[in-house]
Design an enzyme around this catalytic site. Structure first.
Site, PDB file in Angstrom:
ATOM      1  N   LYS A  49       2.034  -3.683   7.067  1.00  0.00           N
ATOM      2  CA  LYS A  49       2.149  -3.843   5.607  1.00  0.00           C
ATOM      3  C   LYS A  49       3.599  -3.601   5.155  1.00  0.00           C
ATOM      4  O   LYS A  49       4.099  -4.280   4.263  1.00  0.00           O
ATOM      5  CB  LYS A  49       1.198  -2.879   4.885  1.00  0.00           C
ATOM      6  N   TYR A 104      -1.359  -0.488  11.133  1.00  0.00           N
ATOM      7  CA  TYR A 104      -1.695  -1.120   9.842  1.00  0.00           C
ATOM      8  C   TYR A 104      -0.554  -0.937   8.854  1.00  0.00           C
ATOM      9  O   TYR A 104      -0.041  -1.905   8.283  1.00  0.00           O
ATOM     10  CB  TYR A 104      -2.990  -0.519   9.266  1.00  0.00           C
ATOM     11  N   THR A 145       0.834  -1.209   0.000  1.00  0.00           N
ATOM     12  CA  THR A 145       0.000   0.000   0.000  1.00  0.00           C
ATOM     13  C   THR A 145       0.867   1.257   0.000  1.00  0.00           C
ATOM     14  O   THR A 145       2.011   1.232   0.463  1.00  0.00           O
ATOM     15  CB  THR A 145      -0.911   0.009   1.258  1.00  0.00           C
ATOM     16  N   ASP A 146       0.293   2.352  -0.493  1.00  0.00           N
ATOM     17  CA  ASP A 146       1.031   3.629  -0.448  1.00  0.00           C
ATOM     18  C   ASP A 146       1.269   4.086   0.992  1.00  0.00           C
ATOM     19  O   ASP A 146       2.150   4.913   1.253  1.00  0.00           O
ATOM     20  CB  ASP A 146       0.307   4.715  -1.254  1.00  0.00           C
ATOM     21  N   GLU A 147       0.501   3.516   1.931  1.00  0.00           N
ATOM     22  CA  GLU A 147       0.633   3.966   3.321  1.00  0.00           C
ATOM     23  C   GLU A 147       1.971   3.586   3.932  1.00  0.00           C
ATOM     24  O   GLU A 147       2.359   4.126   4.973  1.00  0.00           O
ATOM     25  CB  GLU A 147      -0.528   3.433   4.168  1.00  0.00           C
TER      26      GLU A 147
END
Ligand code: NAD
Ligand code: TYD
Length: 357
Positions: free
Chosen positions: A168, A164, A136-138
Site C-alpha cells: 500500500k 500488505y 491506509t494508516d498502516e
C-alpha cells in the site's frame, strides 16, 4: 489539471466495489448523490461478493464489470467512460500477505500503476478527472504503547512493517509521483481500521462476532494489547466523498475517529454484547511483525474540509454492527463456507465445528 467542481453530475469508476468498503461506498453514493452514475470494476476475489450489493445494484445508474485492475485495455476503456475514479480495489488482509505477498504486489502496486497510467492518458487528453486513492494508516508503521499521546499525521514518515502495508505504501507513493511528475489530479486518504456491515470475516470484528454467534471461540493474537483506531465505514465513505468533491489536488488526508481500543478491550466488548464469557477467548500465537498501535490525527481533514466522524461512537456503533451480523446470518454463513474454510484452517490450524469444539 483543475480541481473538480462541486455538484456536477459524475460517473464514478469505483474499483473494488464488491468488497467491504466498496459496497458500502456504492450504497452511500446511491443515497447521497442519486443522480451520479457508477461503474463498479471488481475481479471478485474471495473478499468480493455480489451479494454485498444485492439491494442497490439495480437501475440504469449502476453497472458492474467483472474484471481485473491490471487489465490495461479494460481499465482505460472504463476510465474513458467515467468522469472520476475512486480506487479501492486491493488485496487487504495482513495475515494473507504474510502467507503470500505475491498477489499484494500484483494488485496493490502493479494494479494501481495500471490505473495511474490509464488515468494519465485519458484525464490529460480531456483536461479533467480526479483519482481518489484509498491508502491506509498502516503505511506509517507502528507506534509504541508507552506514548499514547503520539498520533500519525500526514507528515509522519512511512515505515510499513508487513507485506500488505508495504504494498500500500508503494502504491501511495506512486500516486504521489504521478501528481508531482505529471500533475495528475489525485487525492490520497490514509484511513484507520473500518468496521460495519458486509466486512469479510477474515478481519477481526466480523470474525469474532460470527464465531461467537456460531458458539465457537475467538482467536486472540498474542497478549491482546495491540491498539487499533476504529472508524465506522459510513464515516470513511463520507470522507471519501468529501475529498472527491472538495479535497485539494495532490493532498493526502488522514481519516480517523479518535476511537482507540486494544484488542482485549474490543474482545471483551464483543463478548459482552453477545452475552458470552471469557472462556470463549482462545489465545493463539502472535501475528508475525504485529504492529503494536495505530493512531490517526485527522485534524487536517476536519479543519480543511469540515469533515467529522459522526457514526463511529462506541458502544452504539459497535452494537449496531453486531446486530447487522445477527440479522444477516445467511450472508455470513455463505461467506464462511467453501474456500474460506481452507484459509481458516491454514491460519488457525482448525476450523471450528469440525474440531469437536
Ligand atoms: P476488501 O478486501 O473487503 O475488498 C477488496 C475488493 O477489491 C474486493 O471486492 C475484491 O474482489 C477487489 N479486488 C481485489 N483485487 C482486485 C483486482 N486485481 N482487480 C479488481 N478488483 C480486485 O477490502 P476493503 O476492506 O473494502 O478495503 C478497500 C480499500 O480500502 C483497500 O484499498 C484497503 O487497502 C483500503 N483500506 C481499508 C481499511 C479497512 O479497515 N478495511 C482501512 C484503510 C484502508
Ligand atoms: P485485522 O482485522 O486483521 O486488521 P489490521 O491487521 O489491518 O489492523 O486485525 C485487527 C487487530 O486484531 C490486529 O491487531 C490483529 C488482531 N487479530 C486477532 O487478535 N485475531 C485475529 O484472528 C485477527 C484476524 C486479528
Amino acid at each position: 489539471m483543475t480541481d473538480t467542481l462541486l455538484n456536477v453530475d459524475r460517473h464514478l469508476l469505483i474499483t473494488g466495489g464488491c468488497g467491504f468498503i466498496g459496497s458500502n461506498f456504492v450504497r452511500f453514493i446511491r443515497a447521497q448523490r442519486p443522480a451520479w452514475r457508477i461503474t463498479n470494476l471488481d475481479s471478485l476475489t474471495e473478499a468480493g461478493n455480489l451479494q454485498n450489493l444485492a439491494d442497490v445494484a439495480v437501475g440504469e445508474h449502476y453497472r458492474f464489470i467483472k474484471g481485473n485492475i491490471c487489465d490495461r485495455a479494460l481499465v482505460e476503456r472504463l476510465i474513458d467512460e467515467c468522469t472520476d475514479i475512486v480506487h479501492l480495489a486491493a488485496e487487504t488482509h495482513v495475515d494473507r500477505s504474510i502467507m503470500d505477498a505475491g498477489p499484494f504486489v500484483q494488485t496493490n502496486v502493479v494494479g494501481t500503476q495500471t490505473i495511474l497510467d490509464a488515468a494519465l492518458k485519458v484525464f490529460k487528453a480531456r483536461s479533467s478527472g480526479r483519482l481518489v486513492f484509498a491508502s491506509t494508516d498502516e503505511v506509517y508503521g507502528s507506534l509504541p504503547l508507552d506514548t499514547m499521546s503520539e498520533r500519525f499525521t500526514e507528515d509522519s514518515p512511512l515505515r510499513p512493517n508487513n507485506p500488505y502495508s508495504a504494498s500500500k505504501a508503494a502504491a501511495d507513493m506512486m500516486v504521489r509521483a504521478y501528481h508531482e511528475t505529471f500533475a495528475l489530479d489525485c487525492v490520497v486518504t490514509r484511513c484507520c481500521n473500518n468496521f460495519g456491515p458486509n466486512q469479510f470475516p477474515e478481519k477481526v470484528i466480523p470474525l469474532f462476532v460470527t464465531n461467537l454467534l456460531e458458539g465457537h471461540s475467538v482467536p486472540l493474537y498474542g497478549d491482546g494489547k495491540n491498539v487499533r483506531d476504529w472508524i465506522h465505514v459510513e464515516d470513511y465513505c463520507s470522507a471519501l466523498l468529501a475529498v472527491l468533491e472538495r479535497g485539494h489536488s495532490g493532498a493526502t488526508y488522514n481519516v480517523g475517529a479518535n476511537n482507540e481500543r486494544s484488542n482485549l478491550e474490543l474482545t471483551h466488548e464483543l463478548l459482552r454484547l453477545l452475552g458470552c464469557g471469557p472462556e470463549m477467548v482462545r489465545h493463539v500465537p502472535d501475528r508475525l511483525g504485529h504492529d503494536l498501535r495505530y493512531a490517526i490525527d485527522a485534524g487536517k481533514l476536519e479543519c480543511e474540509l469540515g469533515w467529522q466522524a459522526e457514526r463511529s461512537a462506541w458502544p452504539a456503533a459497535l452494537e449496531r454492527t453486531v446486530k447487522w451480523y445477527q440479522d444477516n446470518e445467511s450472508w455470513w454463513r455463505a461467506v464462511k463456507s467453501g474456500a474460506y474454510k481452507d484459509y481458516y484452517k491454514r491460519q488457525y490450524g482448525l476450523f471450528e465445528g469440525e474440531s469437536g469444539e
